[in-house]
Design an enzyme around this catalytic site. Structure first.
Site, PDB file in Angstrom:
ATOM      1  N   CYS A  44      47.642 -70.446  24.520  1.00 28.92           N
ATOM      2  CA  CYS A  44      49.036 -70.901  24.431  1.00 28.92           C
ATOM      3  C   CYS A  44      49.372 -71.915  25.525  1.00 28.92           C
ATOM      4  O   CYS A  44      49.193 -71.623  26.709  1.00 28.92           O
ATOM      5  CB  CYS A  44      49.952 -69.684  24.540  1.00 28.92           C
ATOM      6  SG  CYS A  44      51.708 -70.095  24.682  1.00 28.92           S
ATOM      7  N   TRP A  77      51.201 -60.264  20.005  1.00 29.26           N
ATOM      8  CA  TRP A  77      49.974 -60.532  20.737  1.00 29.26           C
ATOM      9  C   TRP A  77      49.351 -59.183  21.123  1.00 29.26           C
ATOM     10  O   TRP A  77      50.065 -58.210  21.367  1.00 29.26           O
ATOM     11  CB  TRP A  77      50.265 -61.321  22.011  1.00 29.26           C
ATOM     12  CG  TRP A  77      50.719 -62.732  21.793  1.00 29.26           C
ATOM     13  CD1 TRP A  77      52.004 -63.156  21.629  1.00 29.26           C
ATOM     14  CD2 TRP A  77      49.890 -63.905  21.732  1.00 29.26           C
ATOM     15  NE1 TRP A  77      52.038 -64.529  21.469  1.00 29.26           N
ATOM     16  CE2 TRP A  77      50.748 -65.003  21.525  1.00 29.26           C
ATOM     17  CE3 TRP A  77      48.513 -64.116  21.828  1.00 29.26           C
ATOM     18  CZ2 TRP A  77      50.274 -66.311  21.411  1.00 29.26           C
ATOM     19  CZ3 TRP A  77      48.043 -65.414  21.725  1.00 29.26           C
ATOM     20  CH2 TRP A  77      48.909 -66.498  21.517  1.00 29.26           C
ATOM     21  N   THR A 111      56.563 -63.117  22.596  1.00 32.69           N
ATOM     22  CA  THR A 111      55.969 -64.353  23.077  1.00 32.69           C
ATOM     23  C   THR A 111      55.275 -64.182  24.427  1.00 32.69           C
ATOM     24  O   THR A 111      55.591 -63.290  25.213  1.00 32.69           O
ATOM     25  CB  THR A 111      57.038 -65.448  23.208  1.00 32.69           C
ATOM     26  OG1 THR A 111      58.032 -65.035  24.168  1.00 32.69           O
ATOM     27  CG2 THR A 111      57.710 -65.732  21.875  1.00 32.69           C
ATOM     28  N   VAL A 112      54.313 -65.067  24.663  1.00 33.04           N
ATOM     29  CA  VAL A 112      53.718 -65.249  25.982  1.00 33.04           C
ATOM     30  C   VAL A 112      54.118 -66.649  26.465  1.00 33.04           C
ATOM     31  O   VAL A 112      54.333 -67.539  25.640  1.00 33.04           O
ATOM     32  CB  VAL A 112      52.176 -65.117  25.935  1.00 33.04           C
ATOM     33  CG1 VAL A 112      51.762 -63.690  25.675  1.00 33.04           C
ATOM     34  CG2 VAL A 112      51.550 -66.068  24.933  1.00 33.04           C
ATOM     35  N   TYR A 175      54.782 -79.488  17.757  1.00 30.30           N
ATOM     36  CA  TYR A 175      55.096 -78.380  16.852  1.00 30.30           C
ATOM     37  C   TYR A 175      56.053 -78.846  15.754  1.00 30.30           C
ATOM     38  O   TYR A 175      55.954 -78.408  14.603  1.00 30.30           O
ATOM     39  CB  TYR A 175      55.717 -77.218  17.631  1.00 30.30           C
ATOM     40  CG  TYR A 175      54.714 -76.404  18.406  1.00 30.30           C
ATOM     41  CD1 TYR A 175      54.195 -75.214  17.897  1.00 30.30           C
ATOM     42  CD2 TYR A 175      54.279 -76.805  19.660  1.00 30.30           C
ATOM     43  CE1 TYR A 175      53.270 -74.460  18.600  1.00 30.30           C
ATOM     44  CE2 TYR A 175      53.348 -76.072  20.385  1.00 30.30           C
ATOM     45  CZ  TYR A 175      52.855 -74.900  19.841  1.00 30.30           C
ATOM     46  OH  TYR A 175      51.922 -74.161  20.546  1.00 30.30           O
TER      47      TYR A 175
END
Length: 334
Positions: A44, A77, A111-112, A175
């Site tokens: 990421c 995740w 999210t990370v 993105y």
């Protein structure tokens, strides 16, 4: 990171958990060495920023790190790189467990990067933009000797201006190209992306770094997109006016940073490609991961020293990456 498509255009969900870890603990979470755990995924770009900043500042002893695997399902995740698929410190198999510990049935994306309060097992923040700034400012008492100034006060206004455009048109711009669901939305994002890359190229023609004479937060934020450009964004996200290797100033700049301790040694090209090409089944339904591009050219001379500048200012380069935190052999450019 999470997002949705509206009217053909990708809209990133920017409502993060904005609790901050500060010296005064005003949000209930004071800076304390050993209390928190930074959860990342090497694939990421948003998490890669925090890996770089933590390493450059020498926060390894103060803030532990946990690595998720490169792929995930719709839920979360996961810690499938760890023995038994469980994070050895948090004792959880899925990052969502830490989110749910803080906010039951947390409705947004898992999210990370995320920072978790180890004693309670609860996520403190996943606000990636503020996170690295706080590591530079609020955590300064625990920086290594010789840590660089990544967010120097006299340059903050200019850094903020530059990173604002980088985020909108480049970091998020790729993105917006990749997840656009209409031709018009894609072309608008594509045009903005390459207009911004042209602007950055011109800025970097005669100066080694984006703001001032040293590496700052701005360079870190641009680097994590550039280093993924040819491997992922050019083909997978249809950002194909030119490869990074065909944009001379940006390519030399990216190689300069890649060869700087703390940058290239955090990049895992194998996991990065696995994440994008396997997880994004709406874009790549076959889940075939490409073999290319050739990576050895990341280590070729860049010539940027001729522009002057001092990478770490009055500070020094970080030491070798800790053995337990090294990119697996064969996953980098070496």
């Amino acid at each position: 990171m999470g997002g949705s498509v509206s009217g053909g255009e990708f809209d990133r969900d920017t409502k993060y958990i904005t609790t901050r870890i500060t010296v005064d603990g005003r949000d209930g979470y004071p800076v304390e060495p050993g209390r928190y755990r930074l959860i990342v995924a090497r694939a990421c770009p948003w998490a890669n920023r925090t890996i770089i900043v933590r390493r450059l500042l020498g926060l390894e002893d103060a803030l532990s790190i946990g690595f998720c695997g490169p792929t995930h399902d719709v839920r979360s995740w996961t810690f499938d790189l760890d023995p038994g698929g469980v994070d050895p410190v948090l004792k959880i198999p899925r990052l969502q467990d830490a989110y749910f510990a803080r906010i039951p049935n947390y409705p947004k994306g898992i999210t990370v990067p995320a920072i978790v309060d180890v004693p309670t097992g609860q996520v403190v923040t996943n606000d990636f933009a503020q996170m690295t700034l706080d590591l530079s400012t609020e955590w300064s008492a625990f920086h290594r000797e010789g840590a660089p100034q990544l967010y120097p006060e006299p340059l903050r206004a200019e850094i903020d201006d530059v990173i604002g455009r980088i985020y909108t048109d480049v970091n998020n711009g790729v993105y917006r190209c990749g997840f656009a669901s209409s031709q018009d939305a894609y072309e608008e994002a594509y045009d903005r992306l390459f207009t911004a890359l042209d602007w950055l190229s011109a800025r970097l023609e005669n100066q080694r770094y984006l703001v001032g004479e040293t590496i700052t937060e701005a360079d870190i934020r641009l680097f994590t997109t550039l280093v993924r450009f040819d491997a992922v964004y050019h083909g997978h996200f249809k950002c194909n006016r030119a490869k990074l290797t065909e944009m001379p100033a940006l390519w030399a700049y990216a190689r300069d940073l890649f060869q700087t301790p703390g940058f290239g040694d955090t990049v895992d090209f194998v996991q990065t490609k696995q994440h994008y090409y396997i997880v994004h089944t709406n874009i790549n339904p076959t889940q075939i991961v490409p073999k290319g591009p050739e990576l050895a050219n990341w280590l070729t001379p860049h010539g940027r020293e001729a522009l002057g500048g001092r990478p770490f200012g009055d500070g020094t380069a970080p030491g070798p990456t800790r053995e337990t935190e090294r990119v697996p052999a064969g996953h980098g450019a070496g």
